[in-house]
Scaffold this motif. Structure first.
Motif: not given
Length: 157
Positions: A59-66, A110-111
């Motif tokens: 579906d999509h990739l991403g980067l989660q940040v704190d 989608a990112w």
């Protein structure tokens, strides 16, 4: 610190929960009737699956940040690459509230870069309440990647 995010649309949620629980050696940390998520430290990944009627597959990739500072830094990197982008502040999606920033790579994947602010009771409150926004909560508005955007990516990478 960044956490890699992968979201996969599935046809059979229960079969996929069993499969990924075996692969990861643990059950999901979030489990809803249409969604499951594993928050793992080794490897540091936020892996989510959902059964919401989308075509099965990535579906999509991403980067989660704190932190907000990390999200701002990622936004700056994307802006420097001159890639089409879409901002979603305080979005309610995937049973969470987040500040999000979307881009689409030259292949059309989608990112999402995002900072989670808290929980939400509904999977996609934004998709149900904000007319004109993305049809699904976890996707940027659909756009064709422009030739100049592809060139910008090619130059930077």
């Amino acid at each position: 610190m960044k956490r890699f995010h992968v979201h996969v649309a599935v046809d059979d949620l229960n079969a996929n929960i069993r499969f990924y629980s075996a692969v990861f050696g643990a059950g999901p940390s979030v489990l809803k009737p249409d969604y499951a998520k594993w928050m793992m430290e080794d490897p540091r990944i936020n892996f989510a699956i959902s059964q919401r009627g989308a075509k099965a597959g990535l579906d999509h990739l991403g980067l989660q940040v704190d932190t907000d500072e990390e999200l701002k830094a990622l936004r700056s990197q994307v802006a420097a690459a001159e890639i089409s982008r879409h901002e979603q502040p305080d979005a309610s999606c995937c049973y969470a509230r987040s500040d999000k920033y979307w881009i689409t790579d030259p292949q059309g994947i989608a990112w999402e870069t995002y900072h989670t602010l808290g929980e939400a009771e509904i999977y996609g409150a934004d998709s149900a309440t904000k007319a004109g926004e993305a049809a699904a909560c976890c996707a940027p508005p659909s756009k064709t990647v422009k030739a100049e955007d592809r060139k910008a990516v090619a130059k930077c990478c």
